[in-house]
Motif scaffolding. Sequence first.
Motif, mmCIF file in Angstrom:
data_model
loop_
_atom_site.group_PDB
_atom_site.id
_atom_site.type_symbol
_atom_site.label_atom_id
_atom_site.label_comp_id
_atom_site.label_asym_id
_atom_site.label_seq_id
_atom_site.Cartn_x
_atom_site.Cartn_y
_atom_site.Cartn_z
ATOM 1 N N ALA A 18 0.824 -1.209 0.000
ATOM 2 C CA ALA A 18 0.000 0.000 0.000
ATOM 3 C C ALA A 18 0.861 1.263 0.000
ATOM 4 O O ALA A 18 0.375 2.342 -0.350
ATOM 5 N N LEU A 19 2.127 1.120 0.375
ATOM 6 C CA LEU A 19 3.043 2.263 0.342
ATOM 7 C C LEU A 19 3.574 2.444 -1.075
ATOM 8 O O LEU A 19 3.876 1.463 -1.753
ATOM 9 N N PRO A 20 3.728 3.664 -1.520
ATOM 10 C CA PRO A 20 4.327 3.877 -2.844
ATOM 11 C C PRO A 20 5.737 3.287 -2.867
ATOM 12 O O PRO A 20 6.485 3.416 -1.896
ATOM 13 N N SER A 21 6.097 2.643 -3.948
ATOM 14 C CA SER A 21 7.416 2.004 -4.023
ATOM 15 C C SER A 21 8.536 3.024 -3.904
ATOM 16 O O SER A 21 9.610 2.716 -3.381
ATOM 17 N N THR A 22 8.278 4.257 -4.317
ATOM 18 C CA THR A 22 9.306 5.287 -4.179
ATOM 19 C C THR A 22 9.596 5.603 -2.711
ATOM 20 O O THR A 22 10.715 5.939 -2.353
#
Length: 198
Positions: free
Chosen positions: A45-49
């Motif tokens: 759910a966290l942006p990969s960046t």
Amino acid sequence: MLSSISPLGERARNSRWWLTTTAYLLGSLGGGLTLGALASLAGSALPSTVRTSRWALAVVAVLLLVGLAFELRGSRSLPSWRRQVDEQWLTRYRGWVYGLGFGTQLGFGLVTIITSATTYAVALLALLTSHLAAGLAIGGTFGVVRALPSLLMAGVHDRHQLHGAFSRVEGWARPVAILARVALGVAAVTVFAAAVGS
């Protein structure tokens, strides 16, 4: 829990040890799989960046080192729950029911007494992977390994054998503590190397 689920104790409760222990092992596997799945899904759910950024990896590496510091101190001061499943379950329910309940709680790890920083490390690493299959592998391994000592109770049919089993478990305490420290150290170095390389 190790002392509660033995052939000696199960015979006294009119339960079959092999059935209770099988449920305990399966529950622990299921709890570990659930922990790994939830953590990896939270990670996805966290942006990969954000998740793969240098600072995020550095924070995880530092947290792993903090866990290692707790392990080196004996891990007695870890943030933890101070309770387990109600032991009255042993007299209220069938063996497979409390075996499954205790096992699930043990495998999930975060909802019972936390005796090692590796419990937190498992959740952190599964979160960091963000891949369901990797999370399941990490959590499932954790759940199975946590429940394996129950197999040491296989031949316990009297009090003398029970004390012998406890002695064997105590004999494994130091090597397992060393293994936990090494695992935390290797994980911290690996994550730190990924942070430097990103």
